[in-house]
Design a protein around this motif. Sequence first.
Motif, short mmCIF file in Angstrom:
data_model
loop_
_atom_site.label_atom_id
_atom_site.label_comp_id
_atom_site.label_asym_id
_atom_site.label_seq_id
_atom_site.Cartn_x
_atom_site.Cartn_y
_atom_site.Cartn_z
N GLU A 198 0.83 -1.21 0.00
CA GLU A 198 0.00 0.00 0.00
C GLU A 198 0.86 1.26 0.00
N ARG A 199 1.96 1.24 0.75
CA ARG A 199 2.85 2.40 0.78
C ARG A 199 3.55 2.57 -0.56
N GLU A 200 4.04 1.46 -1.13
CA GLU A 200 4.76 1.54 -2.40
C GLU A 200 3.85 2.00 -3.54
N ALA A 201 2.57 1.62 -3.48
CA ALA A 201 1.65 1.95 -4.57
C ALA A 201 0.98 3.31 -4.38
N ALA A 202 1.15 3.91 -3.19
CA ALA A 202 0.53 5.21 -2.94
C ALA A 202 1.01 6.22 -3.97
N GLY A 203 0.07 6.97 -4.52
CA GLY A 203 0.42 7.96 -5.53
C GLY A 203 0.31 7.46 -6.95
N LEU A 204 0.12 6.14 -7.15
CA LEU A 204 -0.04 5.63 -8.51
C LEU A 204 -1.36 6.05 -9.12
N GLY A 205 -2.38 6.29 -8.29
CA GLY A 205 -3.69 6.66 -8.79
C GLY A 205 -4.48 7.39 -7.73
N GLU A 206 -5.76 7.66 -8.05
CA GLU A 206 -6.62 8.34 -7.10
C GLU A 206 -6.95 7.47 -5.90
N SER A 207 -7.02 6.17 -6.12
CA SER A 207 -7.25 5.21 -5.03
C SER A 207 -6.51 3.93 -5.34
N VAL A 208 -6.06 3.25 -4.28
CA VAL A 208 -5.28 2.02 -4.42
C VAL A 208 -5.84 0.96 -3.49
N GLU A 259 -4.46 -2.87 -7.31
CA GLU A 259 -5.32 -2.14 -8.24
C GLU A 259 -5.28 -0.65 -7.92
N ALA A 260 -5.12 0.16 -8.96
CA ALA A 260 -5.10 1.61 -8.80
C ALA A 260 -6.08 2.22 -9.81
N ILE A 261 -6.91 3.11 -9.35
CA ILE A 261 -7.85 3.82 -10.21
C ILE A 261 -7.27 5.22 -10.46
N GLY A 262 -7.19 5.60 -11.72
CA GLY A 262 -6.64 6.91 -12.04
C GLY A 262 -6.93 7.30 -13.47
N ARG A 263 -6.33 8.40 -13.90
CA ARG A 263 -6.55 8.94 -15.23
C ARG A 263 -5.32 8.68 -16.11
N ALA A 303 -6.98 12.48 -25.30
CA ALA A 303 -8.16 12.59 -24.43
C ALA A 303 -7.84 11.83 -23.16
N MET A 304 -8.42 12.26 -22.04
CA MET A 304 -8.15 11.61 -20.76
C MET A 304 -9.28 10.66 -20.40
N ARG A 305 -8.91 9.49 -19.89
CA ARG A 305 -9.87 8.49 -19.43
C ARG A 305 -9.57 8.15 -17.97
N ARG A 306 -10.58 7.63 -17.27
CA ARG A 306 -10.42 7.21 -15.88
C ARG A 306 -10.75 5.73 -15.80
N GLY A 307 -9.87 4.96 -15.16
CA GLY A 307 -10.12 3.54 -15.05
C GLY A 307 -9.04 2.85 -14.25
N ALA A 308 -9.05 1.51 -14.30
CA ALA A 308 -8.08 0.70 -13.55
C ALA A 308 -6.74 0.73 -14.28
N LEU A 309 -5.74 1.35 -13.67
CA LEU A 309 -4.43 1.47 -14.30
C LEU A 309 -3.74 0.12 -14.43
N ASN A 310 -4.05 -0.80 -13.53
CA ASN A 310 -3.41 -2.12 -13.59
C ASN A 310 -3.90 -2.96 -14.76
#
Length: 230
Positions: free
Chosen positions: A40-50, A103-107, A127-134
Motif C-alpha cells: 500500500e505504501r509503495e503503490a501510494a500515488g499511482l492513482g486516485e485510489s489504491v 489495483e489503482a484507479i486513475g486517469r 483525451a483523458m480516461r479514468r479507469g483501472a491502471l493495472n
Amino acid sequence: MTPRLPRPLMRAVLAVLTLAGPAQALAEAPWVQAAGAFLEREAAGLGESVSVTLHPPNARFPACQDPRPFLPDGARPPLGRVSVGVECGGAERRTRYLQAEVEAIGRYPVTARRIATGERLSRHDLAMRRGALNRLPRQALRDPEAVVGQVARRPLAADRPFQAHQLRPPHLVDRGDRVTLEARGDGFRVTRQAEALGAGGRGERIRVRLDDRRIIEGRVIGPRRLAVDG
C-alpha cells in the motif's frame, strides 16, 4: 428432527472448514499484514485510489520475526499481479514470498482520433480516461507529458492507450544532413563536420561519415548536433 447431510457431502464440508482455519490464520499473520501495508505504501500515488489483495500460500509457516518486505524486481512501482518478498529476522533467517493484486484507479491519456505514422502529437490528439491502471498494457504511458511532442512510429487507432514502443522522439537529425560533432574533455572542446548516415531524435545514437571517409557513432544532442562520447 434435524436432517442429516449425505456422508460424501458431509466429508466435503468438513474438508472446506478444516482448510479455512489455517488459511484465515495465515492471512492474519503479522508478516502477511506487513507485506500488505508495504505494498500500500509503495503503490501510494499511482492513482486516485489504491487497493491491495493478498493471496497467502496454503502451506503453514513458522513465525516470522522482524518482517522486512521488499519487491523482488527492484524499484518498479507495484501494479497488477505482483510478487512481494518478506525477509524474516531472528535465529532462522528466511525469505518468504506472496502473490498479490494491486489495483489503482486513475486517469491516463488515450488517442483522441486515429493517428497516422509519422504524426507529431499535440495536446489536441489526447483525451483523458479514468479507469483501472493495472489493466492497461505494460508499456502504457500514464503521463500526458510523456506523449506530447512525440512522433507515432505506426498507425494508432482512436480511443486507445499510448504505449512507449509506439512513439519516438522527433528527429533532430535526418539522413544526409551535415552535422556538427562535438568532443569535450577537461578544458577543451573540439568540433568537426560530418554527414549523417541515419536519422535520430534526442539521445539516440546514429552513425556519421567524416570528411576523411571514416565512420563513427555519435549521440544526438540537438538540431544537427551530435556528441562523441569517450
